[in-house]
Design an enzyme around this catalytic site. Structure first.
Site, PDB file in Angstrom:
ATOM      1  CE  LYS A  79      14.905  -7.845  42.476  1.00 56.75           C
ATOM      2  NZ  LYS A  79      14.671  -8.675  43.683  1.00 56.75           N
ATOM      3  CB  SER A 159      10.958  -8.081  44.545  1.00 57.95           C
ATOM      4  OG  SER A 159      12.269  -8.462  44.949  1.00 57.95           O
ATOM      5  CB  SER A 183      12.817 -11.471  46.212  1.00 49.92           C
ATOM      6  OG  SER A 183      11.967 -10.715  47.033  1.00 49.92           O
TER       7      SER A 183
END
Length: 491
Positions: A79, A159, A183
């Site tokens: 990420k 996210s 997330s």
């Protein structure tokens, strides 16, 4: 990725050792497939030079019989809020669009030390503030389970949506996300992969650009439980660079192929039977509870009475810490710098106005409001007290049961048009209802795909356990995985 490639990390490693596959050709194929699936927008940036160099070293190790383990040569993704030395790390925000770290996050360094190959940095909501991966300056990520080619696609969740889609679409065998209020587990649920949030302190946060320091945890996304354990074993343990990590030596986890659930007690929290829970998720929850009982576990209802207050407490504490963490981005010390030159004050204001989107600005403003001297006791201090009550709820429940079984999300993946009808704050209140309490308590939680909905989209459930009960969570998850065999949908 080519469907002829193995499904699991162990199988991939065996193919590398037998020379039926080669790490270098595998990563070349992977990079080509990333290009073919560019419309999913899973990656902000790929790292072909780095990947090819790492894969070449892995190939040499296999040829010399010096394999570093099941992760050696495996394509992985990170990420884009984890620092990677020499590779842009943007948090999907204009503020950090040109940031190139001079150091790497500990969890990434440990993956590399175990031979993993970095495909690239994955898309996300700006700074991790969202539950859809729709608020990135690089555009939204699309759920690979949605066949629609028009604009009304299914969201990936957030996210860490880019990491979830990268794993689900076969662009990597594992990916790292971050988990502040769900997330990792939220997009894992929508994309049909395993999403794991460990006990706070078992994984180093060094190099993870902070959102909420007291809740942020690196998360792991894979297709199977065994792969999740392999990645977890590689990256867990104390880190001198992160004072919040547990100081005791980490003992790698190993579980049997067919775990026994005899003597185990599974709790069903009544508060998670909440407004908005779809009938399909409810029936899936019931069926898996029955399955666990048939497998020898005892199933009983429990109460977590402060669950309804949890999302409000989470929102207050989240925004307070965001306001504090975002203060460093002033255009001089860190982040995007405006062309404004009339005064230092105007430079600060213009840089932050240009560098942050409305979601980030709203959380900063709200957080600063809650932290005002006249509001501190009324909001922030009370929220901390209720957070303790939420943690106590879990402690009390785990005196009666070993593991909790709940929904992860309230439905399958919504359409983009449905999701964007509400603002970011309201969506997070709905999407994070089942996931954020685990972050409030610092306990481990895992989302596991169970079946497909009538829309042919994944439905997942969540397991939660007391602190440092990762082994038990994995055993229960493995038992469920063996029963539902969701990974067959990838064959």
């Amino acid at each position: 990725m080519d469907r002829r490639l193995p499904l699991k990390l162990k199988e991939l490693s065996e193919c590398f050792r037998s020379r039926t596959l080669d790490p270098l050709s595998t990563i070349e194929q992977t990079l080509l497939q990333v290009g073919r699936l560019k419309h999913l927008n899973a990656f902000i940036r790929t790292s072909p030079e780095k990947a090819l160099a790492q894969a070449e070293k892995s190939s040499t190790r296999y040829k010399e019989g010096k394999s570093l383990g099941v992760l050696d040569g495996a394509p992985i993704a990170i990420k884009d809020n984890f620092c990677t030395k020499g590779i842009h790390t943007t948090c999907a925000a204009r503020m950090l669009q040109d940031f190139v770290p001079t150091y790497s996050a500990t969890v990434y360094e440990r993956l590399v030390r175990n031979g993993a190959v970095l495909v690239g940095k994955t898309n996300m909501d700006q700074y991790g503030m969202g539950s859809g991966t729709v608020d990135s300056i690089f555009g939204p990520t699309k759920n690979c389970w949605s066949a629609e080619e028009n604009d009304d696609y299914r969201i990936a969740g957030g996210s860490s949506g880019g990491s979830a889609v990268a794993v689900a679409s076969g662009l990597c065998f594992a990916a790292l996300g971050s988990d502040t209020g769900g997330s990792t587990r939220n997009p894992a649920s929508y994309c049909g992969v395993v999403g794991f949030k460990p006990t706070y302190g078992l994984l180093s946060r060094h190099g993870l650009i902070p959102l909420v320091n007291s809740m942020d945890v690196p998360g792991i996304l894979t297709k199977t439980i065994d792969d999740c354990i392999a990645v977890f074993n590689a990256i867990a343990g104390p880190d001198a660079k992160d004072s919040t990590t547990v100081k005791s030596t980490f003992a790698p986890i190993s579980i049997p192929d067919e775990p026994s659930l005899k003597g185990l007690t599974i709790g069903i929290p009544i508060e998670y039977h909440c407004e908005g829970l779809s009938n399909e998720v409810l029936s899936t929850w019931t069926k898996i509870a029955d399955m666990l009982e048939d497998a020898g576990a005892s199933v009983k209802t429990v109460s977590l009475p402060h669950t309804s207050a949890s999302i409000f407490v989470y929102s207050i504490l989240n925004q307070c810490e965001v306001a504090s963490n975002m203060a460093r981005y002033d255009g001089i010390e860190y982040g995007h710098r405006s062309d404004e030159d009339t005064s230092t004050e105007q430079l600060y204001a213009k840089s932050r106005a240009e560098g942050f989107n409305d979601v980030v600005k709203n959380r900063i403003l709200s957080g600063n409001f809650f932290l005002l001297r006249k509001n501190y006791d009324k909001y922030f201090e009370k929220a901390l007290k209720v957070r303790r009550l939420i943690a106590n709820d879990f402690d009390q429940a785990f005196h009666k049961v070993d593991v909790l079984l709940t929904p992860t999300t309230l439905s399958d993946a919504p359409r983009h048009s449905e999701f964007t009808q509400s603002n970011n704050r309201d969506q997070c209140a709905v999407q994070d209802f089942c996931t954020q309490p685990a972050n409030m308590g610092g306990i481990p939680a895992l989302s596991l795909p169970i079946r497909l909905s009538e829309h042919r989209l994944p439905i997942s459930l969540q397991l939660m356990g007391p602190k440092f009960s990762e082994r038990r969570l994995f055993e229960v998850a493995k038992c469920i995985e063996n029963h539902v065999k969701f990974y067959n949908f990838y064959n």
